[in-house]
Design a protein around this motif. Structure first.
Motif, mmCIF file in Angstrom:
data_model
loop_
_atom_site.group_PDB
_atom_site.id
_atom_site.type_symbol
_atom_site.label_atom_id
_atom_site.label_comp_id
_atom_site.label_asym_id
_atom_site.label_seq_id
_atom_site.Cartn_x
_atom_site.Cartn_y
_atom_site.Cartn_z
ATOM 1 N N MET A 42 0.832 -1.209 0.000
ATOM 2 C CA MET A 42 0.000 0.000 0.000
ATOM 3 C C MET A 42 0.866 1.257 0.000
ATOM 4 O O MET A 42 0.451 2.290 -0.520
ATOM 5 C CB MET A 42 -0.927 0.021 1.219
ATOM 6 C CG MET A 42 -2.033 -0.964 1.122
ATOM 7 S SD MET A 42 -3.231 -0.449 -0.098
ATOM 8 C CE MET A 42 -4.688 -1.171 0.556
ATOM 9 N N ASP A 43 2.056 1.170 0.569
ATOM 10 C CA ASP A 43 2.966 2.315 0.590
ATOM 11 C C ASP A 43 3.754 2.435 -0.706
ATOM 12 O O ASP A 43 3.913 3.528 -1.240
ATOM 13 C CB ASP A 43 3.951 2.196 1.762
ATOM 14 C CG ASP A 43 3.255 2.225 3.109
ATOM 15 O OD1 ASP A 43 2.180 2.860 3.206
ATOM 16 O OD2 ASP A 43 3.777 1.605 4.051
ATOM 17 N N THR A 44 4.244 1.312 -1.204
ATOM 18 C CA THR A 44 5.118 1.361 -2.380
ATOM 19 C C THR A 44 4.352 1.365 -3.697
ATOM 20 O O THR A 44 4.831 1.906 -4.679
ATOM 21 C CB THR A 44 6.085 0.161 -2.377
ATOM 22 O OG1 THR A 44 5.320 -1.051 -2.352
ATOM 23 C CG2 THR A 44 7.016 0.216 -1.176
ATOM 24 N N HIS A 45 3.197 0.759 -3.716
ATOM 25 C CA HIS A 45 2.385 0.681 -4.938
ATOM 26 C C HIS A 45 0.964 1.154 -4.652
ATOM 27 O O HIS A 45 -0.009 0.451 -4.915
ATOM 28 C CB HIS A 45 2.347 -0.759 -5.455
ATOM 29 C CG HIS A 45 3.667 -1.334 -5.804
ATOM 30 N ND1 HIS A 45 4.431 -2.023 -4.907
ATOM 31 C CD2 HIS A 45 4.372 -1.298 -6.961
ATOM 32 C CE1 HIS A 45 5.545 -2.422 -5.492
ATOM 33 N NE2 HIS A 45 5.535 -1.982 -6.745
ATOM 34 N N HIS A 46 0.839 2.355 -4.118
ATOM 35 C CA HIS A 46 -0.486 2.823 -3.679
ATOM 36 C C HIS A 46 -1.484 2.947 -4.826
ATOM 37 O O HIS A 46 -2.655 2.643 -4.668
ATOM 38 C CB HIS A 46 -0.377 4.122 -2.879
ATOM 39 C CG HIS A 46 0.253 5.242 -3.618
ATOM 40 N ND1 HIS A 46 1.612 5.367 -3.742
ATOM 41 C CD2 HIS A 46 -0.293 6.280 -4.274
ATOM 42 C CE1 HIS A 46 1.883 6.448 -4.451
ATOM 43 N NE2 HIS A 46 0.750 7.018 -4.783
ATOM 44 N N ILE B 185 2.710 -6.257 -9.164
ATOM 45 C CA ILE B 185 3.463 -5.929 -7.950
ATOM 46 C C ILE B 185 4.597 -6.928 -7.753
ATOM 47 O O ILE B 185 5.718 -6.552 -7.408
ATOM 48 C CB ILE B 185 2.532 -5.899 -6.720
ATOM 49 C CG1 ILE B 185 1.576 -4.717 -6.824
ATOM 50 C CG2 ILE B 185 3.329 -5.815 -5.427
ATOM 51 C CD1 ILE B 185 0.512 -4.683 -5.753
ATOM 52 N N LEU B 186 4.303 -8.203 -8.008
ATOM 53 C CA LEU B 186 5.320 -9.246 -7.829
ATOM 54 C C LEU B 186 6.378 -9.219 -8.926
ATOM 55 O O LEU B 186 7.576 -9.226 -8.651
ATOM 56 C CB LEU B 186 4.653 -10.629 -7.805
ATOM 57 C CG LEU B 186 3.898 -10.980 -6.551
ATOM 58 C CD1 LEU B 186 3.061 -12.226 -6.761
ATOM 59 C CD2 LEU B 186 4.865 -11.171 -5.397
ATOM 60 N N TYR B 187 5.933 -9.223 -10.168
ATOM 61 C CA TYR B 187 6.834 -9.255 -11.332
ATOM 62 C C TYR B 187 6.384 -8.192 -12.327
ATOM 63 O O TYR B 187 5.533 -8.448 -13.185
ATOM 64 C CB TYR B 187 6.800 -10.635 -11.999
ATOM 65 C CG TYR B 187 7.088 -11.764 -11.052
ATOM 66 C CD1 TYR B 187 8.377 -11.985 -10.585
ATOM 67 C CD2 TYR B 187 6.064 -12.605 -10.617
ATOM 68 C CE1 TYR B 187 8.643 -13.020 -9.703
ATOM 69 C CE2 TYR B 187 6.321 -13.640 -9.737
ATOM 70 C CZ TYR B 187 7.610 -13.846 -9.283
ATOM 71 O OH TYR B 187 7.870 -14.860 -8.419
#
Length: 166
Positions: A47-51, A103-105
């Protein structure tokens, strides 16, 4: 005896939705578990890095859930629009899974999202054509109804001039 061997088509239609829902739930749960493991050693959360991605994911998940309920209601009322809502549900669920994958890849998420976008455009175009034809038939029916109504009003107006005013 032959009736007991015949498949129940209503059950088959509903079971397709249940199976698809189960697949999306399993996929989203697996991806979210992988994200949880990936971010376990990092202080920041997704939520912080990919809001923005997480906000869009939650929006897609909301659309998926809403479309699922609407599709079941439309199928129960035997409406012809359940296929369109089903397409919206499938694309929202797919988009939610792609967002978690991004988000993962990130590279794999971008490649799959491009394929998803192409498929989305194709299905949206086909749905638009079908909805446009339904709209044209509806407008034609309404136009025919109003022209008949106006014709009957004109007939009534032509018959009434001979009567004395009230």
């Amino acid at each position: 005896m032959a009736d007991s061997n015949s498949p129940n088509l209503a059950f088959e239609k509903e079971s397709i939705i249940i199976v698809q829902h189960g697949i999306f739930a399993l996929l989203l749960k697996t991806l979210s578990n992988y994200i949880q493991v990936k971010y376990q050693s990092i202080q920041a959360s997704p939520m912080d890095t990919h809001h923005l991605i997480m906000f869009i994911f939650l929006l897609a998940l909301f659309i998926y859930a809403t479309a699922l309920v609407v599709e079941v209601m439309l199928r129960a009322s035997e409406s012809i629009y359940h296929t369109h809502v089903g397409n919206i549900r499938l694309f929202a669920g797919g988009f939610a899974a792609i967002l978690l994958l991004a988000i993962l890849y990130p590279i794999l998420g971008c490649i799959i999202s491009l394929m998803w976008a192409c498929l989305f455009v194709k299905i949206a175009y086909e749905s638009f054509q079908e909805l446009y034809s339904i709209l044209c038939r509806t407008v034609g029916g309404v136009h025919h109804m109003f022209s008949r109504l106006i014709g009957s009003v004109r007939c009534l107006e032509e018959e009434e001039p001979n009567q004395p005013p009230a």
